[in-house]
Design a protein around this motif. Structure first.
Motif, PDB file in Angstrom:
ATOM      1  N   ASP A  91     -89.145  51.528 -55.919  1.00 42.96           N
ATOM      2  CA  ASP A  91     -89.491  52.589 -56.855  1.00 42.96           C
ATOM      3  C   ASP A  91     -89.476  52.050 -58.289  1.00 42.96           C
ATOM      4  O   ASP A  91     -88.442  51.612 -58.799  1.00 42.96           O
ATOM      5  N   HIS A  92     -90.623  52.078 -58.951  1.00 40.57           N
ATOM      6  CA  HIS A  92     -90.759  51.565 -60.312  1.00 40.57           C
ATOM      7  C   HIS A  92     -89.807  52.276 -61.279  1.00 40.57           C
ATOM      8  O   HIS A  92     -89.118  51.636 -62.089  1.00 40.57           O
ATOM      9  N   ASP A  93     -89.736  53.590 -61.206  1.00 42.11           N
ATOM     10  CA  ASP A  93     -88.897  54.361 -62.135  1.00 42.11           C
ATOM     11  C   ASP A  93     -87.414  54.108 -61.886  1.00 42.11           C
ATOM     12  O   ASP A  93     -86.622  54.052 -62.827  1.00 42.11           O
ATOM     13  N   ALA A  94     -87.023  53.923 -60.617  1.00 41.42           N
ATOM     14  CA  ALA A  94     -85.625  53.644 -60.303  1.00 41.42           C
ATOM     15  C   ALA A  94     -85.198  52.297 -60.871  1.00 41.42           C
ATOM     16  O   ALA A  94     -84.079  52.146 -61.374  1.00 41.42           O
TER      17      ALA A  94
ATOM     18  N   ARG B 143     -86.528  50.836 -63.538  1.00 41.98           N
ATOM     19  CA  ARG B 143     -86.457  51.011 -64.987  1.00 41.98           C
ATOM     20  C   ARG B 143     -85.156  51.697 -65.409  1.00 41.98           C
ATOM     21  O   ARG B 143     -84.608  51.412 -66.480  1.00 41.98           O
ATOM     22  N   ARG B 144     -84.668  52.615 -64.580  1.00 44.97           N
ATOM     23  CA  ARG B 144     -83.419  53.318 -64.898  1.00 44.97           C
ATOM     24  C   ARG B 144     -82.190  52.547 -64.433  1.00 44.97           C
ATOM     25  O   ARG B 144     -81.067  53.026 -64.571  1.00 44.97           O
ATOM     26  N   ASP B 145     -82.423  51.334 -63.858  1.00 44.68           N
ATOM     27  CA  ASP B 145     -81.330  50.465 -63.394  1.00 44.68           C
ATOM     28  C   ASP B 145     -80.497  51.146 -62.319  1.00 44.68           C
ATOM     29  O   ASP B 145     -79.267  51.016 -62.273  1.00 44.68           O
ATOM     30  N   GLU B 146     -81.167  51.878 -61.434  1.00 44.59           N
ATOM     31  CA  GLU B 146     -80.488  52.533 -60.321  1.00 44.59           C
ATOM     32  C   GLU B 146     -80.508  51.632 -59.089  1.00 44.59           C
ATOM     33  O   GLU B 146     -81.312  50.707 -58.985  1.00 44.59           O
TER      34      GLU B 146
ATOM     35  N   ASN C  72     -96.579  49.094 -60.339  1.00 47.75           N
ATOM     36  CA  ASN C  72     -96.654  50.518 -60.675  1.00 47.75           C
ATOM     37  C   ASN C  72     -97.739  51.225 -59.854  1.00 47.75           C
ATOM     38  O   ASN C  72     -98.589  51.948 -60.385  1.00 47.75           O
TER      39      ASN C  72
ATOM     40  N   ASN D  25     -93.802  57.938 -54.928  1.00 45.53           N
ATOM     41  CA  ASN D  25     -93.249  57.135 -56.009  1.00 45.53           C
ATOM     42  C   ASN D  25     -94.296  56.152 -56.510  1.00 45.53           C
ATOM     43  O   ASN D  25     -95.259  55.819 -55.808  1.00 45.53           O
TER      44      ASN D  25
END
Length: 207
Positions: free
Chosen positions: A120-123, A125-128, A72, A80
């Motif tokens: 990208d940590h958030d990507a 987490r969103r399984d993108e 992170n 990001n």
């Protein structure tokens, strides 16, 4: 030196001898999962290996690992928060002590290499879908020794639990706050195969 034995049953006489010099062979497919840390952050490792076992005393084969570390870290180039992903594999060697016992001890080592990068940590987490840019990828060399306790469940199944210490070369990425992928990890695994394909006892019918 072999040992001989004579016996008799309803079918007639036979001779049994044991060749102590005979090597017992084995092969297996192994799966493992480990948990550890890199720079104090949670790190997860999944492993796959294929190996040959000589006389329940030594293994040689190939192992591949996938590593994910929740760093992170803010990346000023992309704005990001990034995590680390690494894929590496290579030669697997594992001397075994007390291999014929129900519980044994081994000292595995992985020598190999692969690649690592920031995602990208958030990507994640969103399984993108995550695309890695060339500026976010670097080649790595890895040396990973460890110690395992092996549980011989049956001729076809073996369980393992142990610890490892992962060492890598220095990461050569611009603005990378992590210098190396060094760190301890601990976990469990299962091996499925045949661990004593060659039996060293023979029986021959007498005329």
């Amino acid at each position: 030196m072999g040992t001989l034995g004579f016996a008799q049953d309803d079918d007639g006489q036979y001779i049994t001898f044991n060749d102590r010099k005979n090597v017992v062979h084995g092969v297996y497919l192994g799966l493992s999962t480990y948990f550890g840390e890199i720079e104090g952050e949670d790190t997860y490792i999944g492993g796959l290996k294929v190996a040959y076992v000589a006389n329940r005393q030594f293994e040689v084969g190939f192992m591949a690992n996938i590593l994910y570390s929740e760093q992170n870290i803010f990346n000023p180039r992309t704005n990001n928060n990034d995590d680390i992903v690494a894929v590496y594999g290579g030669l697997h060697l594992e001397p075994i002590l007390f291999g014929k016992n129900r519980v044994s001890l081994s000292f595995p080592i992985l020598i190999g290499g692969g690649g690592m990068g920031y995602v990208d940590h958030d990507a994640v987490r969103r399984d993108e879908n995550v695309d890695l840019d060339e500026d976010d990828i670097d080649a790595i060399f890895v040396l990973e020794p460890g110690m395992n306790v092996l549980f011989n469940v049956s001729r076809y199944v073996q369980l393992e639990a142990g610890v490892r210490y992962r060492m890598s070369n220095k990461i050569d990425l611009a603005q990378s706050p992590v210098d190396r992928l060094n760190g301890f990890s601990g976990g469990i695994g299962v091996k499925l195969g045949v661990f004593n394909m060659g039996r060293n006892r023979y029986r021959k019918q007498l005329d």
